[in-house]
Scaffold this motif. Structure first.
Motif, PDB file in Angstrom:
ATOM      1  N   TYR A 181      -5.122 -11.200  -8.599  1.00 13.76           N
ATOM      2  CA  TYR A 181      -4.236 -10.337  -7.801  1.00 13.76           C
ATOM      3  C   TYR A 181      -3.013 -11.125  -7.343  1.00 13.76           C
ATOM      4  CZ  TYR A 181      -8.505  -7.636  -8.023  1.00 13.76           C
ATOM      5  OH  TYR A 181      -9.605  -6.965  -8.487  1.00 13.76           O
ATOM      6  N   ASP A 182      -2.186 -11.490  -8.324  1.00 11.04           N
ATOM      7  CA  ASP A 182      -0.976 -12.255  -8.018  1.00 11.04           C
ATOM      8  C   ASP A 182       0.262 -11.422  -8.334  1.00 11.04           C
ATOM      9  OD1 ASP A 182      -0.914 -12.224 -10.745  1.00 11.04           O
ATOM     10  OD2 ASP A 182      -1.125 -14.379 -11.030  1.00 11.04           O
ATOM     11  N   ASN A 183       1.341 -12.073  -8.717  1.00 10.78           N
ATOM     12  CA  ASN A 183       2.573 -11.301  -8.938  1.00 10.78           C
ATOM     13  C   ASN A 183       2.609 -10.521 -10.258  1.00 10.78           C
ATOM     14  OD1 ASN A 183       2.939 -13.347 -10.702  1.00 10.78           O
ATOM     15  ND2 ASN A 183       4.660 -14.318  -9.628  1.00 10.78           N
ATOM     16  N   LYS A 184       1.459 -10.445 -10.943  1.00 11.13           N
ATOM     17  CA  LYS A 184       1.334  -9.459 -12.021  1.00 11.13           C
ATOM     18  C   LYS A 184       1.493  -8.059 -11.442  1.00 11.13           C
ATOM     19  CE  LYS A 184      -2.893 -10.712 -13.560  1.00 11.13           C
ATOM     20  NZ  LYS A 184      -3.020 -12.037 -12.971  1.00 11.13           N
ATOM     21  N   PHE A 185       1.159  -7.934 -10.153  1.00  7.06           N
ATOM     22  CA  PHE A 185       1.290  -6.638  -9.478  1.00  7.06           C
ATOM     23  C   PHE A 185       2.698  -6.534  -8.896  1.00  7.06           C
ATOM     24  CE2 PHE A 185      -3.138  -7.083 -10.052  1.00  7.06           C
ATOM     25  CZ  PHE A 185      -3.686  -5.803 -10.022  1.00  7.06           C
ATOM     26  N   ASP A 186       3.295  -5.359  -9.053  1.00  6.75           N
ATOM     27  CA  ASP A 186       4.681  -5.247  -8.597  1.00  6.75           C
ATOM     28  C   ASP A 186       4.773  -4.817  -7.135  1.00  6.75           C
ATOM     29  OD1 ASP A 186       4.232  -2.538  -8.515  1.00  6.75           O
ATOM     30  OD2 ASP A 186       5.572  -2.018 -10.157  1.00  6.75           O
ATOM     31  N   SER A 187       3.647  -4.943  -6.419  1.00  7.55           N
ATOM     32  CA  SER A 187       3.659  -4.641  -4.996  1.00  7.55           C
ATOM     33  C   SER A 187       2.863  -5.727  -4.269  1.00  7.55           C
ATOM     34  CB  SER A 187       3.010  -3.270  -4.757  1.00  7.55           C
ATOM     35  OG  SER A 187       2.559  -3.179  -3.424  1.00  7.55           O
ATOM     36  N   ASP A 188       3.428  -6.241  -3.182  1.00  8.07           N
ATOM     37  CA  ASP A 188       2.740  -7.298  -2.429  1.00  8.07           C
ATOM     38  C   ASP A 188       1.420  -6.816  -1.852  1.00  8.07           C
ATOM     39  OD1 ASP A 188       4.719  -9.058  -2.960  1.00  8.07           O
ATOM     40  OD2 ASP A 188       5.812  -8.714  -1.079  1.00  8.07           O
ATOM     41  N   GLU A 189       1.367  -5.533  -1.548  1.00 12.13           N
ATOM     42  CA  GLU A 189       0.125  -4.984  -0.978  1.00 12.13           C
ATOM     43  C   GLU A 189      -0.972  -4.860  -2.041  1.00 12.13           C
ATOM     44  OE1 GLU A 189       1.189  -1.351   1.712  1.00 12.13           O
ATOM     45  OE2 GLU A 189       2.733  -1.628   0.184  1.00 12.13           O
ATOM     46  N   ILE A 190      -0.611  -5.025  -3.320  1.00 12.83           N
ATOM     47  CA  ILE A 190      -1.501  -4.817  -4.470  1.00 12.83           C
ATOM     48  C   ILE A 190      -1.795  -3.332  -4.656  1.00 12.83           C
ATOM     49  CG2 ILE A 190      -3.683  -5.459  -5.610  1.00 12.83           C
ATOM     50  CD1 ILE A 190      -1.733  -7.809  -5.274  1.00 12.83           C
ATOM     51  N   VAL A 191      -2.298  -2.689  -3.605  1.00 12.45           N
ATOM     52  CA  VAL A 191      -2.568  -1.243  -3.694  1.00 12.45           C
ATOM     53  C   VAL A 191      -1.876  -0.521  -2.536  1.00 12.45           C
ATOM     54  CG1 VAL A 191      -4.337   0.538  -3.681  1.00 12.45           C
ATOM     55  CG2 VAL A 191      -4.804  -1.641  -4.802  1.00 12.45           C
ATOM     56  N   PRO A 192      -0.670   0.029  -2.784  1.00 13.29           N
ATOM     57  CA  PRO A 192       0.016   0.767  -1.721  1.00 13.29           C
ATOM     58  C   PRO A 192      -0.635   2.138  -1.479  1.00 13.29           C
ATOM     59  CG  PRO A 192       1.533   0.168  -3.531  1.00 13.29           C
ATOM     60  CD  PRO A 192       0.138  -0.060  -4.016  1.00 13.29           C
ATOM     61  N   LEU A 193      -0.585   2.576  -0.234  1.00 14.36           N
ATOM     62  CA  LEU A 193      -1.086   3.910   0.108  1.00 14.36           C
ATOM     63  C   LEU A 193       0.105   4.772   0.513  1.00 14.36           C
ATOM     64  CD1 LEU A 193      -3.819   5.542   0.666  1.00 14.36           C
ATOM     65  CD2 LEU A 193      -3.428   4.959   3.065  1.00 14.36           C
ATOM     66  N   LYS A 194       0.317   5.879  -0.206  1.00 12.98           N
ATOM     67  CA  LYS A 194       1.444   6.765   0.098  1.00 12.98           C
ATOM     68  C   LYS A 194       0.960   7.993   0.831  1.00 12.98           C
ATOM     69  CE  LYS A 194       4.556   4.267  -1.856  1.00 12.98           C
ATOM     70  NZ  LYS A 194       4.916   4.232  -3.278  1.00 12.98           N
ATOM     71  N   LYS A 195       1.837   8.540   1.660  1.00 11.12           N
ATOM     72  CA  LYS A 195       1.477   9.734   2.421  1.00 11.12           C
ATOM     73  C   LYS A 195       2.452  10.865   2.114  1.00 11.12           C
ATOM     74  CE  LYS A 195       0.969  11.377   7.166  1.00 11.12           C
ATOM     75  NZ  LYS A 195       1.130  11.093   8.595  1.00 11.12           N
ATOM     76  N   THR A 196       1.928  12.047   1.859  1.00 12.64           N
ATOM     77  CA  THR A 196       2.776  13.234   1.818  1.00 12.64           C
ATOM     78  C   THR A 196       2.240  14.191   2.875  1.00 12.64           C
ATOM     79  OG1 THR A 196       1.485  14.602   0.291  1.00 12.64           O
ATOM     80  CG2 THR A 196       2.990  13.002  -0.707  1.00 12.64           C
ATOM     81  N   LYS A 197       2.880  15.353   2.999  1.00 15.67           N
ATOM     82  CA  LYS A 197       2.395  16.340   3.980  1.00 15.67           C
ATOM     83  C   LYS A 197       0.988  16.828   3.629  1.00 15.67           C
ATOM     84  CE  LYS A 197       6.418  18.372   6.190  1.00 15.67           C
ATOM     85  NZ  LYS A 197       7.626  18.535   5.344  1.00 15.67           N
ATOM     86  N   LYS A 198       0.602  16.637   2.364  1.00  8.17           N
ATOM     87  CA  LYS A 198      -0.669  17.194   1.927  1.00  8.17           C
ATOM     88  C   LYS A 198      -1.829  16.219   2.048  1.00  8.17           C
ATOM     89  CE  LYS A 198      -0.578  19.125  -2.174  1.00  8.17           C
ATOM     90  NZ  LYS A 198      -0.758  19.178  -3.646  1.00  8.17           N
ATOM     91  N   ALA A 199      -1.603  14.999   1.603  1.00  8.16           N
ATOM     92  CA  ALA A 199      -2.724  14.052   1.523  1.00  8.16           C
ATOM     93  C   ALA A 199      -2.193  12.615   1.431  1.00  8.16           C
ATOM     94  CB  ALA A 199      -3.572  14.365   0.287  1.00  8.16           C
ATOM     95  N   PHE A 200      -3.121  11.689   1.279  1.00  5.80           N
ATOM     96  CA  PHE A 200      -2.768  10.286   1.040  1.00  5.80           C
ATOM     97  C   PHE A 200      -3.064   9.963  -0.416  1.00  5.80           C
ATOM     98  CE2 PHE A 200      -3.794  10.728   5.485  1.00  5.80           C
ATOM     99  CZ  PHE A 200      -2.771  10.026   6.113  1.00  5.80           C
ATOM    100  N   TYR A 201      -2.281   9.067  -0.979  1.00  2.00           N
ATOM    101  CA  TYR A 201      -2.460   8.692  -2.394  1.00  2.00           C
ATOM    102  C   TYR A 201      -2.609   7.183  -2.497  1.00  2.00           C
ATOM    103  CZ  TYR A 201      -1.002  13.461  -3.229  1.00  2.00           C
ATOM    104  OH  TYR A 201      -0.935  14.827  -3.227  1.00  2.00           O
ATOM    105  N   LEU A 202      -3.740   6.774  -3.037  1.00  2.00           N
ATOM    106  CA  LEU A 202      -4.025   5.351  -3.190  1.00  2.00           C
ATOM    107  C   LEU A 202      -3.538   4.925  -4.575  1.00  2.00           C
ATOM    108  CD1 LEU A 202      -5.547   3.078  -1.601  1.00  2.00           C
ATOM    109  CD2 LEU A 202      -7.576   3.703  -2.898  1.00  2.00           C
TER     110      LEU A 202
END
Ligand SMILES: *Cc1c(COP(=O)(O)O)cnc(C)c1O
Length: 485
Positions: free
Chosen positions: A69-90
């Protein structure tokens, strides 16, 4: 029953009798959950995985995790969690091949190397893999040029997206081989299983210093790393104040081989507060039918959909759930699996059926899947891929059906850039006239999302793997590749 230390099970992939390895006990961590709140992804991975793989030294495990889990991932969090009005997306697709398979397959080669050391293995490992599109590339990327390994991948030549196909056939690495087959994923998977179980071939390999292993989710080394992100998603909600610590949430998982959602089931058994697991299928709704009736029946037409990584009729990992809900009755599990092989179906007992209440089964057809992509983009400016869209559409049905207001995380399994044609077509029919690669740039323009590096590279990488074969020829191809004939 075959009982092995974790390192040996990871190397073998599948047991001698064709069964899947399971943990002796699923470790309970309910009393340590609070500590997880402050852990970053790597710390969490170390905490969870060390509970399962107890014969791997913690320091060595941490080294594996650092490499994965290094910089092969394009996000420092490795797994970002997004929120919309409907739900959360992992978002599990920020790894090198843009699908959730990276979460485990970045780690598996390192786990195998460490396991080989523990087991004092002198043989070369040959990874034999059937893919419905995403596992193949993620495994190739993980194992390419890893010393002491060779990897051969079979994919259904007409059953993957153009981007998925290009990702695989341009794979570099002198230990890699990629072959398209005339057939669907189940054809590829069943023949891979046959090759695995071929005793004569096994002896032949043995004499030449090779052994087979698997990078498919039948390998316990695939399953356990997937448990981590369920904890991560939950803790992220706690950290953001979206839920109170201890409050239950739902997870909604777009499902094919039942590996991803089984990891969620394990997370719950470990003590993670989970209310419902929503099992989302596409038109190949064999799991929906199973969850509603208790009968698993694979005898039906295989449907090629726009969510190809879920086009599966034999969900291998269900065997592990069946084992668990039968109170570990191995004879019963063996009988069901025999029935599945011989008659194409089996029916679980009433007691076992009760254990399935934790799951909600649903499915979305092609139109509902396309509508979900369009709706999310137009209303929330959030672009999802076709697999995530299946889960999203099922979530809408779930809420309508149950009225449940429990906070829900939808597991987002691939980048929309892997399925440009279907995703753009969902936004506007006019895009049907463009090809997948043209649509990469258009998708970026329309959505404002940056083109992932892995897709950018496909424009220039040359094609390396051109072999196509029939199901009956797979074994010959495997031998040719291993023996360099
Ligand atoms: C593999 C895959 C799935 C299905 O996951 P299983 O573990 O097989 O149930 C769903 N979506 C995508 C994008 C995948 O690659």
């Amino acid at each position: 029953m075959e009982k092995l230390p974790a390192s040996a099970a990871i190397l073998k992939g599948i047991a001698n009798d064709g069964g899947l390895f399971v943990p002796d006990e699923i470790p309970f961590v309910g009393n340590e959950l609070k500590n997880c709140i402050d852990m970053n992804y790597k710390e969490l991975a170390s905490f969870i995985i060390s509970k399962f793989f107890t014969d791997i030294d913690k320091k060595e495990l941490d080294e594996c995790i650092d490499l994965a889990y290094d910089n092969k991932f394009d996000s420092d969090e490795i797994v970002p969690l997004k929120k919309t009005k409907k739900a959360f997306y992992l978002e599990l697709y920020h790894g090198p091949t843009l699908a959730f398979k990276d979460m485990a397959l970045c780690l598996l080669p390192h786990l195998m190397k460490t396991s080989a050391k523990i087991q004092n293995l002198k043989k070369q490992i040959v990874i034999l893999t059937a893919t419905s599109g995403d596992t193949g590339k993620a495994a190739l990327e993980g194992f390419a040029n890893v010393e002491g390994t060779k990897i051969i991948v079979f994919f259904p030549k007409n059953g993957v997206s153009e981007i998925q196909r290009r990702q695989m056939i341009t794979q570099v690495g002198n230990n890699t081989k990629v072959i398209g087959i005339d057939g669907n994923f189940d054809d590829a998977q069943s023949e891979v299983k046959n090759i695995f179980n071929d005793a004569t071939l096994k002896d032949q390999l043995d004499e030449n210093g090779y052994m087979f292993s698997s990078a498919n989710s039948i390998n316990i080394g695939r399953l356990v790393p997937q448990v981590v992100y369920y904890f991560h998603g939950y803790m992220e909600l706690v950290r953001r104040g979206e839920i109170d610590f201890g409050e239950k949430i739902n997870f909604d998982v777009p499902t094919g081989n039942f590996g991803n959602i089984l990891a969620a089931y394990y997370a719950r058994k470990m003590g993670l507060p989970i209310n419902k697991l929503i099992c989302s299928s596409n038109d190949n709704k064999v799991l929906f039918d199973f969850l509603s009736t208790g009968t698993y029946d694979k005898e039906r037409n295989f449907i090629v959909t726009i969510s190809p990584s879920m086009d599966i009729l034999v969900s291998s990992n269900l065997e592990r759930l069946i084992y668990d809900i039968s109170s570990k009755n191995t004879d019963l599990v063996r009988m069901f699996m025999d029935n599945l092989n011989k008659e194409g179906k089996y029916t679980i007992t009433d007691d076992m059926k009760k254990e399935l209440n934790l799951f909600y089964g649903g499915f979305a057809n092609e139109e509902e899947t396309l509508d979900s992509i369009k709706h999310n983009f137009e209303n929330y400016n959030y672009l999802i891929d076709t697999h995530t869209a299946v889960a999203d559409a099922v979530y809408e049905k779930y809420v309508k059906d149950t009225g449940d207001k429990t906070k829900t995380i939808i597991v987002s399994t691939a980048s929309p850039f892997k399925f440009t044609k279907s995703v753009m077509r969902a936004l506007d029919e006019k895009y049907i006239n463009y090809d997948d690669m043209e649509l990469v740039d258009i998708m970026s323009r329309v959505s404002g999302l940056k083109i992932p590096e892995a897709v950018e590279k496909l424009k220039i990488n040359s094609i390396i793997h051109k072999t196509i074969c029939k199901k009956q020829e797979m074994k010959t191809e495997v031998i040719k590749f291993i023996m360099n004939k």
